[in-house]
Scaffold this motif. Structure first.
Motif, mmCIF file in Angstrom:
data_model
loop_
_atom_site.group_PDB
_atom_site.id
_atom_site.type_symbol
_atom_site.label_atom_id
_atom_site.label_comp_id
_atom_site.label_asym_id
_atom_site.label_seq_id
_atom_site.Cartn_x
_atom_site.Cartn_y
_atom_site.Cartn_z
ATOM 1 N N PHE A 1 0.856 -1.186 0.083
ATOM 2 C CA PHE A 1 0.216 0.053 0.047
ATOM 3 C C PHE A 1 0.708 1.351 0.148
ATOM 4 O O PHE A 1 0.285 2.465 0.003
ATOM 5 N N SER B 1 -1.262 5.835 10.280
ATOM 6 C CA SER B 1 -2.288 5.147 9.875
ATOM 7 C C SER B 1 -3.232 5.736 8.883
ATOM 8 O O SER B 1 -3.533 7.011 9.107
ATOM 9 N N LEU C 1 -10.243 0.787 3.163
ATOM 10 C CA LEU C 1 -9.026 -0.054 3.796
ATOM 11 C C LEU C 1 -8.485 0.845 4.771
ATOM 12 O O LEU C 1 -8.112 2.020 4.730
ATOM 13 N N ILE D 1 -5.299 0.989 7.052
ATOM 14 C CA ILE D 1 -4.118 0.455 6.825
ATOM 15 C C ILE D 1 -3.081 1.128 8.110
ATOM 16 O O ILE D 1 -2.833 2.100 7.866
ATOM 17 N N ILE E 1 1.093 2.648 8.047
ATOM 18 C CA ILE E 1 1.416 2.141 6.839
ATOM 19 C C ILE E 1 2.885 2.053 6.424
ATOM 20 O O ILE E 1 3.418 0.940 5.433
ATOM 21 N N GLN F 1 0.471 -8.955 6.968
ATOM 22 C CA GLN F 1 -0.942 -9.358 6.955
ATOM 23 C C GLN F 1 -1.122 -10.009 8.156
ATOM 24 O O GLN F 1 -1.082 -11.301 7.993
ATOM 25 N N TYR G 1 -11.409 -8.210 8.903
ATOM 26 C CA TYR G 1 -10.002 -8.909 8.543
ATOM 27 C C TYR G 1 -9.980 -9.926 8.316
ATOM 28 O O TYR G 1 -10.810 -11.064 8.652
ATOM 29 N N HIS H 1 -3.742 -4.965 7.037
ATOM 30 C CA HIS H 1 -5.036 -3.818 6.557
ATOM 31 C C HIS H 1 -6.081 -4.686 6.951
ATOM 32 O O HIS H 1 -6.229 -5.726 7.406
#
Length: 293
Positions: free
Chosen positions: A143, A178, A193, A195, A198, A204, A230, A243
């Motif tokens: 991302f 975030s 999303l 995240i 980030i 994940q 999630y 995410h």
């Protein structure tokens, strides 16, 4: 006839198809206005800071969250409002609001959606599907490579204990904010999303801190129809970059109406129950004295 679940990898950002760009361009900005070191120094995005909640006033604390004193209506004006602006700009791969959705008649009332765009915009899988935990790989899509126009706002805890909204706040690379960004292959209205941190490029794998962040986002939304979830690698997650998924759907899920059976109550007041008389197994955790519980 045996039924099979078909894995359909999906595009969650408009920049996933451009992985072959010349890395040398990034020294002066890669030209894609991304969230990496090449483009982040001068980046600014709205910042919403939430107030940390210690005590839980009641079972309906999330639903009764008072947004009257908030500087901006989190769900309606900020999240959904900015999501619709991105839709008007044509940043989504298809119009999810035009997808036919219906409740299937029967005992459970499952919902079905004809979403041809999400199926047709698939991309090659970039990770093993038989291994839930895998190390982060910066060479694959993540991302930090999304265009900044896909970012709606930064979302972090307030330093002074008050809810604040700053329309144009610098992105602090040192603190790794975030962010909330659109999913360009949405499955419902307002699909975004969350995240966490980030720029730390976390794999994940859900942890306590990121889960608390997701709970705070649900509290700020203050609406029972704002869904936040999630899914891990091997459970249809298509990116190994930490995410959460969230969207708005004003219909009760069948699982929310399923009967439950109590398993136990922990010392901190958290009650654990299990689904029964339902097609899949599942656990329900509820209660507790604090959000941390």
């Amino acid at each position: 006839m045996m039924l099979r679940i078909k894995r359909v990898p999906t595009v969650v950002s408009n920049y996933q198809k451009d992985e072959g760009e010349d890395a040398a361009r990034r020294s002066g900005g890669c030209g894609r206005n991304c969230l990496q070191k090449c483009c982040i120094p001068d980046a600014k995005h709205p910042l919403y800071t939430f107030k940390r909640v210690q005590e839980i006033p009641g079972d309906k604390c999330v639903l009764e969250h008072d947004n009257n004193q908030a500087p901006v209506a989190f769900l309606d004006s900020l999240l959904l409002g900015k999501w619709e602006v991105r839709m008007q700009r044509g940043l989504f791969l298809y119009d999810v609001t035009a997808c036919e959705t219906k409740v299937i008649p029967g005992r459970y009332g499952f919902m079905a959606q004809l979403n041809e765009g999400r199926h047709l915009k698939k991309r090659p899988t970039e990770f093993r599907v038989d291994k839930v935990l895998q190390p982060f790989d910066g060479n694959k899509f993540n991302f930090t490579k999304v265009g900044q126009e896909e970012v709606l706002f930064q979302f972090d805890a307030s330093e002074d204990g008050e809810v604040q909204f700053i329309p144009d706040a610098p992105v602090d690379a040192d603190t790794s904010p975030s962010v909330v960004a659109i999913n360009v292959s949405p499955i419902e209205y307002g699909h975004v999303l969350l995240i966490p941190r980030i720029l730390e490029c976390l794999p994940q794998r859900i942890d306590r801190e990121s889960f608390l962040l997701a709970l705070y986002m649900a509290i700020e939304a203050g609406n029972p129809y704002f869904r936040l979830g999630y899914n891990s690698l091997g459970a249809f997650a298509t990116n190994n970059h930490l995410h959460f998924q969230a969207y708005y759907l004003a219909v009760s899920f069948p699982i929310e109406k399923s009967p439950t059976r109590k398993v136990t109550t922990l010392g901190d007041g958290v009650k654990i129950s299990e689904l029964f008389d339902y097609p899949v197994r599942g656990l329900i955790l509820e209660g507790g004295n604090t959000l941390q519980d």
